[in-house]
Design a protein around this motif. Sequence first.
Motif, PDB file in Angstrom:
ATOM      1  N   LEU A   9      -2.283   1.782  -3.386  1.00  0.00           N
ATOM      2  CA  LEU A   9      -2.528   0.745  -2.384  1.00  0.00           C
ATOM      3  C   LEU A   9      -1.434   0.748  -1.315  1.00  0.00           C
ATOM      4  O   LEU A   9      -1.722   0.554  -0.131  1.00  0.00           O
ATOM      5  CB  LEU A   9      -2.605  -0.626  -3.057  1.00  0.00           C
ATOM      6  CG  LEU A   9      -3.808  -0.860  -3.979  1.00  0.00           C
ATOM      7  CD1 LEU A   9      -3.716  -2.222  -4.651  1.00  0.00           C
ATOM      8  CD2 LEU A   9      -5.108  -0.739  -3.202  1.00  0.00           C
ATOM      9  N   ALA A  10      -0.180   0.966  -1.744  1.00  0.00           N
ATOM     10  CA  ALA A  10       0.918   1.020  -0.778  1.00  0.00           C
ATOM     11  C   ALA A  10       0.737   2.189   0.190  1.00  0.00           C
ATOM     12  O   ALA A  10       0.968   2.055   1.399  1.00  0.00           O
ATOM     13  CB  ALA A  10       2.249   1.135  -1.505  1.00  0.00           C
ATOM     14  N   SER A  13      -2.030   1.338   2.635  1.00  0.00           N
ATOM     15  CA  SER A  13      -1.606   0.319   3.605  1.00  0.00           C
ATOM     16  C   SER A  13      -0.665   0.904   4.646  1.00  0.00           C
ATOM     17  O   SER A  13      -0.697   0.501   5.817  1.00  0.00           O
ATOM     18  CB  SER A  13      -0.943  -0.854   2.872  1.00  0.00           C
ATOM     19  OG  SER A  13       0.249  -0.437   2.222  1.00  0.00           O
ATOM     20  N   ASP A  16      -2.762   2.557   7.151  1.00  0.00           N
ATOM     21  CA  ASP A  16      -3.340   1.527   8.015  1.00  0.00           C
ATOM     22  C   ASP A  16      -2.316   0.975   9.005  1.00  0.00           C
ATOM     23  O   ASP A  16      -2.678   0.499  10.090  1.00  0.00           O
ATOM     24  CB  ASP A  16      -3.880   0.372   7.162  1.00  0.00           C
ATOM     25  CG  ASP A  16      -5.399   0.321   7.182  1.00  0.00           C
ATOM     26  OD1 ASP A  16      -5.999   0.903   8.102  1.00  0.00           O
ATOM     27  OD2 ASP A  16      -5.988  -0.296   6.282  1.00  0.00           O
ATOM     28  N   SER A  17      -1.042   1.026   8.647  1.00  0.00           N
ATOM     29  CA  SER A  17      -0.001   0.453   9.515  1.00  0.00           C
ATOM     30  C   SER A  17       0.195   1.249  10.793  1.00  0.00           C
ATOM     31  O   SER A  17       0.873   0.785  11.712  1.00  0.00           O
ATOM     32  CB  SER A  17       1.333   0.375   8.751  1.00  0.00           C
ATOM     33  OG  SER A  17       1.890   1.674   8.578  1.00  0.00           O
ATOM     34  N   TYR A 149      -8.519   0.809   4.462  1.00  0.00           N
ATOM     35  CA  TYR A 149      -8.662  -0.546   3.912  1.00  0.00           C
ATOM     36  C   TYR A 149      -9.927  -0.657   3.074  1.00  0.00           C
ATOM     37  O   TYR A 149      -9.924  -1.278   2.004  1.00  0.00           O
ATOM     38  CB  TYR A 149      -8.688  -1.561   5.053  1.00  0.00           C
ATOM     39  CG  TYR A 149      -8.592  -2.990   4.567  1.00  0.00           C
ATOM     40  CD1 TYR A 149      -7.551  -3.392   3.749  1.00  0.00           C
ATOM     41  CD2 TYR A 149      -9.542  -3.935   4.933  1.00  0.00           C
ATOM     42  CE1 TYR A 149      -7.450  -4.701   3.305  1.00  0.00           C
ATOM     43  CE2 TYR A 149      -9.449  -5.249   4.507  1.00  0.00           C
ATOM     44  CZ  TYR A 149      -8.397  -5.622   3.684  1.00  0.00           C
ATOM     45  OH  TYR A 149      -8.298  -6.923   3.244  1.00  0.00           O
ATOM     46  N   ALA A 152      -9.168   0.876  -0.126  1.00  0.00           N
ATOM     47  CA  ALA A 152      -8.312   0.001  -0.936  1.00  0.00           C
ATOM     48  C   ALA A 152      -9.103  -1.134  -1.550  1.00  0.00           C
ATOM     49  O   ALA A 152      -8.907  -1.480  -2.730  1.00  0.00           O
ATOM     50  CB  ALA A 152      -7.182  -0.555  -0.062  1.00  0.00           C
ATOM     51  N   ALA A 169      -3.122  -8.716  -4.476  1.00  0.00           N
ATOM     52  CA  ALA A 169      -3.156  -7.318  -4.047  1.00  0.00           C
ATOM     53  C   ALA A 169      -3.577  -7.206  -2.588  1.00  0.00           C
ATOM     54  O   ALA A 169      -2.991  -6.435  -1.815  1.00  0.00           O
ATOM     55  CB  ALA A 169      -4.109  -6.519  -4.937  1.00  0.00           C
ATOM     56  N   LEU A 170      -4.594  -7.979  -2.192  1.00  0.00           N
ATOM     57  CA  LEU A 170      -5.030  -7.952  -0.792  1.00  0.00           C
ATOM     58  C   LEU A 170      -3.938  -8.471   0.142  1.00  0.00           C
ATOM     59  O   LEU A 170      -3.687  -7.905   1.210  1.00  0.00           O
ATOM     60  CB  LEU A 170      -6.299  -8.792  -0.627  1.00  0.00           C
ATOM     61  CG  LEU A 170      -7.585  -8.215  -1.236  1.00  0.00           C
ATOM     62  CD1 LEU A 170      -8.710  -9.242  -1.155  1.00  0.00           C
ATOM     63  CD2 LEU A 170      -7.987  -6.931  -0.523  1.00  0.00           C
ATOM     64  N   TYR A 173      -1.217  -5.895   0.404  1.00  0.00           N
ATOM     65  CA  TYR A 173      -1.661  -4.793   1.259  1.00  0.00           C
ATOM     66  C   TYR A 173      -1.477  -5.157   2.728  1.00  0.00           C
ATOM     67  O   TYR A 173      -0.928  -4.374   3.519  1.00  0.00           O
ATOM     68  CB  TYR A 173      -3.132  -4.495   0.974  1.00  0.00           C
ATOM     69  CG  TYR A 173      -3.683  -3.303   1.724  1.00  0.00           C
ATOM     70  CD1 TYR A 173      -3.829  -2.068   1.103  1.00  0.00           C
ATOM     71  CD2 TYR A 173      -4.068  -3.399   3.060  1.00  0.00           C
ATOM     72  CE1 TYR A 173      -4.332  -0.974   1.786  1.00  0.00           C
ATOM     73  CE2 TYR A 173      -4.560  -2.318   3.757  1.00  0.00           C
ATOM     74  CZ  TYR A 173      -4.699  -1.111   3.110  1.00  0.00           C
ATOM     75  OH  TYR A 173      -5.199  -0.026   3.797  1.00  0.00           O
ATOM     76  N   CYS A 174      -1.936  -6.353   3.102  1.00  0.00           N
ATOM     77  CA  CYS A 174      -1.839  -6.782   4.497  1.00  0.00           C
ATOM     78  C   CYS A 174      -0.382  -6.939   4.941  1.00  0.00           C
ATOM     79  O   CYS A 174      -0.037  -6.660   6.094  1.00  0.00           O
ATOM     80  CB  CYS A 174      -2.600  -8.095   4.695  1.00  0.00           C
ATOM     81  SG  CYS A 174      -4.382  -7.934   4.443  1.00  0.00           S
ATOM     82  N   MET A 177       1.066  -3.478   5.449  1.00  0.00           N
ATOM     83  CA  MET A 177       0.435  -2.911   6.635  1.00  0.00           C
ATOM     84  C   MET A 177       1.144  -3.332   7.914  1.00  0.00           C
ATOM     85  O   MET A 177       1.166  -2.594   8.906  1.00  0.00           O
ATOM     86  CB  MET A 177      -1.036  -3.354   6.670  1.00  0.00           C
ATOM     87  CG  MET A 177      -1.868  -2.793   7.786  1.00  0.00           C
ATOM     88  SD  MET A 177      -3.553  -3.455   7.715  1.00  0.00           S
ATOM     89  CE  MET A 177      -3.245  -5.178   8.131  1.00  0.00           C
TER      90      MET A 177
END
Length: 237
Positions: A9-10, A13, A16-17, A149, A152, A169-170, A173-174, A177
């Motif tokens: 997940l990291a 993210s 996504d960043s 995302y 994920a 977790a969500l 993630y955000c 990100m």
Amino acid sequence: MTPALALALAGLSLIDSTSFGTLLIPIWLLLTPGRLRLGRIVAYLATVAVFYFCVGVLLTLGADAVLTVVRAAVATIPPPALKAGQLALGVAIIALSYWLEARARRQEGSPGKVQRWRARAMSGGGSARSLMSLALLAALLEVATMLPYLAAVGVIANADLGWQLTGAALAGYCLVMTLPALVLAVARLTAHRAVEPLLQRTNDWLTRNLARVLGWTVGGLGIAVALNAVASLLLES
């Protein structure tokens, strides 16, 4: 949550960043001449993060029902036909990647709505509402291509973490990100002269290559789907 899941997940993210809404627009804001208004950057990133979180919650709520319907439908399809459909889907995604890249290149340099709202948000008289509108517009434009995302969310839904861990977790993630943009904002605030050339080079590179990166991201997913289908068809033949 296992360390492997957290690491996956990291990684997603952090990918996504680097998108248009989470890095390129914040860099534009950070390159505004004069004193940095850190509150504006935080408000922008918070709006993007909350939007992503809400989309993730909605997707997770419907994930179980969708997966149940999909599994029931897939069970009635012969495996060769299913793999052929997967191959066609992969080819369609690859074609979509070329279309997205071509569209992005055609729009390069055009003063679209994002550019107008960005200019308004960066101006001295820009309001927090303009900045949040810019954040929402950028996030909405990326909904169709937020593939990391979506992946994920699928991983989180399949992990069956329970609602508390799923929400955490969500949210995590955000948060991850938005971290690169936050780090750049703090660096811009504390070491303006040293950081501004790096911001300008990053902005120039992203502006030149954003369309290509978008095409590669979507095309990579299509290639993975298509190759998986081809490998399965060859093994079953």
